[in-house]
Every structure is written in structure tokens, then in C-alpha cells.
Design a protein around this motif. Structure first.
Motif, short mmCIF file in Angstrom:
data_model
loop_
_atom_site.label_atom_id
_atom_site.label_comp_id
_atom_site.label_asym_id
_atom_site.label_seq_id
_atom_site.Cartn_x
_atom_site.Cartn_y
_atom_site.Cartn_z
N THR A 227 22.71 42.75 71.47
CA THR A 227 23.70 41.77 71.92
C THR A 227 23.07 40.39 72.06
OG1 THR A 227 24.87 43.50 73.12
CG2 THR A 227 25.39 41.23 73.69
N THR A 228 23.62 39.40 71.37
CA THR A 228 23.07 38.04 71.41
C THR A 228 24.10 37.02 71.85
OG1 THR A 228 23.57 37.79 69.05
CG2 THR A 228 21.34 38.52 69.64
N SER A 229 25.21 37.46 72.40
CA SER A 229 26.20 36.54 72.96
C SER A 229 27.05 37.29 73.97
CB SER A 229 27.08 35.93 71.87
OG SER A 229 27.88 36.93 71.25
N VAL A 230 27.48 36.58 75.00
CA VAL A 230 28.33 37.15 76.04
C VAL A 230 29.41 36.14 76.40
CG1 VAL A 230 26.55 38.66 77.00
CG2 VAL A 230 26.80 36.33 77.87
N SER A 294 29.08 45.43 80.39
CA SER A 294 28.62 46.29 79.30
C SER A 294 27.74 45.52 78.33
CB SER A 294 29.83 46.86 78.55
OG SER A 294 29.42 47.49 77.35
N PRO A 295 26.64 46.10 77.87
CA PRO A 295 25.81 45.43 76.87
C PRO A 295 26.47 45.39 75.49
CG PRO A 295 24.95 47.61 77.33
CD PRO A 295 26.06 47.37 78.31
N TYR A 296 27.56 46.13 75.33
CA TYR A 296 28.28 46.16 74.06
C TYR A 296 29.63 45.50 74.27
CZ TYR A 296 24.76 49.78 73.49
OH TYR A 296 23.57 50.46 73.47
N THR A 297 29.77 44.27 73.78
CA THR A 297 30.99 43.52 74.02
C THR A 297 32.21 44.19 73.41
OG1 THR A 297 30.45 42.19 72.05
CG2 THR A 297 29.78 41.33 74.20
N GLU A 298 32.00 44.97 72.34
CA GLU A 298 33.13 45.65 71.72
C GLU A 298 33.52 46.92 72.47
OE1 GLU A 298 29.45 46.79 69.24
OE2 GLU A 298 30.15 45.24 70.59
N MET A 307 24.31 45.01 81.45
CA MET A 307 23.57 43.87 80.92
C MET A 307 23.81 42.70 81.86
SD MET A 307 23.99 42.01 77.23
CE MET A 307 22.94 40.62 76.76
#
Length: 415
Positions: A227-230, A294-298, A307
Motif C-alpha cells: 500500500t502506497t496511498s491512503v 485496513s492496509p488494503y484499501t480495496e 495500518m
């Protein structure tokens, strides 16, 4: 699997298409042909390839099938293993990255197992330019596809570099070849080759984006987070690029925004109390909390790991380094403020208390924090720290006060 001369194959295929107008599955290249025909519920696959006894010619034809020749793609044959590289260039960067490794072994029966895959990856790594490898390693985890082809089966693996090369099978099972193959096997092979070719194209574009976006060296001891954006609380997208791990922590990273005008601390932890963190951040007693979730935005419902993205304090000093300054009252006030909201911190050790150059307290690591009477100590408390409670016990305000007084004792610096 049957073969026929390319010229008669093209004529027969053209006639059949004119009559049936089948749905084509697969790809077409100059050196080799893979075409799937759908007619009356059946899939027919015909492959036109060079003589299978010529391993080198077969390897070149197969890789040409997956990636037609281009100026930015080249192949290297090392001990029978064909590695395909993608050239990535702009005004400042000129590197090559591997994206496909193909090992044909037409004399053996199965695809060789883990040892054969490791051997193929090692052959690719040995042919990779050392300077190019160093730069690409600094930008990403170097994912590649590994295709193992024998006289009777085909398997596809995915490989990436952590602190070493690791790999995993992408096909559920080897696709086997025999003289008599049912239509479903033809369809499976056609769809696999089509999907692999599409994936190769996507991987090349991904390499280009990640490498060109890496404007300064980065260092990874293991696979960096994906993950490189939130999305922050205002709904704005915050993008960043990982720079290095923050020692001695295993899952805490230093990251920078694209223009390197902001620095972030990115942490991965099983649990985190965002409410307590944000409350103290509003009181200027903790770094700004950019994101916690969540570390997974999807997959926002993923809860096994949190995260946490906070502002990084570049001038943050461990409290003990400047403990002679009058900070005790400020720290007590910050904890009292947290307690006034019915919340506790739970881990008030000196390494979790930072002070900036202006003397402002910055509490970090709200992993154990939460509502008093609900928040608990973890089950794996370090044995070398004199904790005020047993593993798994409820955290109270008295626990925080006890830990707070120990912070200023000389022996606490050794904990």
C-alpha cells in the motif's frame, strides 16, 4: 497435441473463420501461432511452433509468443534458461528489469519441482546487470513470472525478492500434454497463455511506474508493504514511497510523499487505538494521525492487521536523551488529559515518548491504548520489563501512572 505446417494451418484457419466466425482465444505472433476456436460449444487449439527437439528455437518461439520483439525488450539465454528484460529509460534513469523467466526441459517428464524453479531464478539473477539490479531492488520487490515447460507439462510461478528470492505456484496444477487432449484442456491452455501475456504487459507498465517514481535510493531488508496511498480524514488521497525500516522495529517504516515535502511513519500492528491518538494529537501531545485502518484499501473490512500512518518527527528525541529538562509536568498533564476521557495508554516506556526541539511532548505507539476496563495488555509481554500487570490483564490508570514514574528513573533507560 497435433502440429502442421504453418502455411496449410493459415489456409485452413482462414477458411474455417470465414465459415464459422469463431471466437478467437489466444494470441498471434510472427514466430509462432496460438489460436483457439470456439465452435458448437467446443474449443480447438492449434499451436504452430518450431521443432520441439530444438530446445533453443522452441524457447525463443515460446517467449516470442508471450512477448513479441520490441526495442525495449531483450532476451538472455543462460544455461538453457531464457530471461526476458524490460528496458526502462527517461532523462535520469536507464535500467533493465526482468519480467519473465522461461526454462524448457523437453527431455524430462514433470516440471522439476522447487529445485528447478530456484535454478531458473538463479540463472536470471546471474545475468542481471548488478547496477541495474541494485536500483530496481531499491524501488520494488522485483516480481517476475517463471514458466517451467517440460515434454509433458507446463507450470507458471510468481517470484519476488524479499531478503532472498521467494516463489509460489500461480497455476493450481501442472497443465499436462498428451497425444489425445479433450477440448477443456485446449481451452485451459489457451486461456492461460492469453492471461499470461496480458499479465506480462501489465507487469512491464508497473515496473515502469515504480522505477521512474523512485527518485532517490531506498533500502529494503524484506518485501516492502504494497500500500502506497491512503485516504485521510478529509477524504484526500495521501501518496508516499517507502524509504527504509525504522530500526529496531520490524514493521515500522519511514516514508516520503512524492515531492519529498512530507515524511510519514507507517506502522503495521494487530490493533491500534485511533481515538486515543487523535485526542492527544488535537492537544499537541502526539503526532498527527493521517490514517488508521485496513492496509488494503480495496478491502476496508480487513481487521487482522491495522495500518497506521502518522507524521514523522524528524527532530524527535527520545525522552531520556534530554530528561534533565522540565518535562515531567508536561508528560503528566498529557496523561491526565487522556485519563480525563476515560482512556489509558498502557505502554508508557521511554522509547514511546518523544520530544521535539521546542520541548513539546509527542506520545506514540497507541497499540494497547483504549477505554479503561476494555483495553488489555497483550499476551506476549516482554519478560525483561517490570510491567505493572500480568499478560492479558486489563489496563488501568494506575498502570499508566506507575509506568510514568519509572520513565524518569535511570534504570528505565536500559529497558
Amino acid at each position: 497435441m497435433a502440429y502442421e505446417p504453418e502455411d496449410t494451418f493459415r489456409l485452413r484457419l482462414r477458411d474455417r473463420i470465414d465459415i464459422c466466425h469463431p471466437r478467437r482465444i489466444g494470441t498471434t505472433t510472427e514466430l509462432s501461432e496460438v489460436v483457439g476456436e470456439m465452435h458448437r460449444g467446443h474449443i480447438y487449439l492449434i499451436i504452430g511452433l518450431p521443432d520441439l527437439r530444438d530446445v533453443k528455437a522452441f524457447g525463443l518461439a515460446f517467449t516470442e509468443l508471450l512477448q513479441p520483439a520490441r526495442e525495449d525488450v531483450y532476451r538472455v539465454d543462460h544455461n538453457g534458461v531464457i530471461s526476458m528484460y524490460y528496458r526502462i529509460e527517461d532523462e535520469d534513469i536507464k535500467v533493465s528489469a526482468p519480467f519473465l523467466v522461461f526454462q524448457p526441459d523437453l527431455e524430462s517428464s514433470p516440471t522439476g519441482g522447487d529445485n528447478a524453479v530456484e535454478s531458473a531464478i538463479r540463472a536470471c539473477d546471474e545475468t542481471w546487470d548488478k547496477q541495474h539490479r541494485k536500483w530496481v531492488y531499491s524501488a520494488n520487490c522485483c516480481p517476475i513470472f517463471v514458466v517451467m515447460f517440460s515434454s509433458s507439462s507446463l507450470s507458471v510461478y510468481g517470484s519476488a525478492f524479499t531478503h532472498k528470492w521467494v516463489f509460489q505456484g500461480l497455476t493450481q496444477a501442472c497443465i499436462t500434454f498428451t497425444n489425445i487432449i479433450d477440448p477443456s484442456a485446449f481451452g485451459t491452455l489457451a486461456r492461460l497463455l492469453w492471461a499470461l501475456r496480458q499479465s506480462v504487459s501489465h507487469l512491464q507498465e508497473w515496473y515502469r511506474k515504480t522505477v521512474l517514481a523512485s527518485v532517490f535510493p531506498q533500502f529494503y531488508d524484506r518485501l516492502h508493504p504494497a500500500t502506497t496511498s491512503v485516504q485521510d480524514q478529509t477524504g484526500a488521497i495521501v501518496g508516499f514511497c517507502y524509504f527504509r525500516r525504522i530500526e529496531p522495529h520490524d514493521k515500522v517504516f519511514l516514508a516520503f510523499a512524492a515531492k519529498r515535502d512530507h515524511a510519514f511513519a507507517v506502522k503495521f500492528t494487530p490493533r491500534y487505538c485511533a481515538e486515543a491518538h487523535r485526542f492527544l494529537a488535537e492537544a499537541n501531545c502526539a503526532p498527527d494521525l493521517v490514517y488508521c485502518g485496513s492496509p488494503y484499501t480495496e478491502f476496508p473490512g480487513y481487521t487482522r492487521m491495522q495500518m497506521v500512518v502518522t507524521e514523522f518527527c524528524p527532530e524527535g528525541l527520545i525522552l531520556w536523551e534530554i530528561a534533565r529538562k522540565p518535562l515531567r509536568d508536561k508528560l503528566r498533564d498529557a496523561i491526565a488529559l487522556l485519563h480525563s476521557q476515560g482512556m489509558v495508554h498502557g505502554d508508557l516506556r521511554w522509547q514511546n515518548i518523544l520530544v521535539d526541539r521546542d520541548g513539546h511532548i509527542r506520545l506514540i505507539d497507541f497499540d494497547w491504548a483504549g477505554i479503561e476496563g476494555v483495553a488489555r495488555c497483550p499476551d506476549d509481554l516482554a519478560e525483561d520489563v517490570p510491567w505493572p500487570a500480568e499478560p492479558g490483564a486489563l489496563i488501568t490508570k494506575e498502570h499508566d501512572r506507575y509506568m510514568l514514574e519509572r520513565v524518569f528513573k535511570p534504570e528505565a533507560a536500559l529497558r
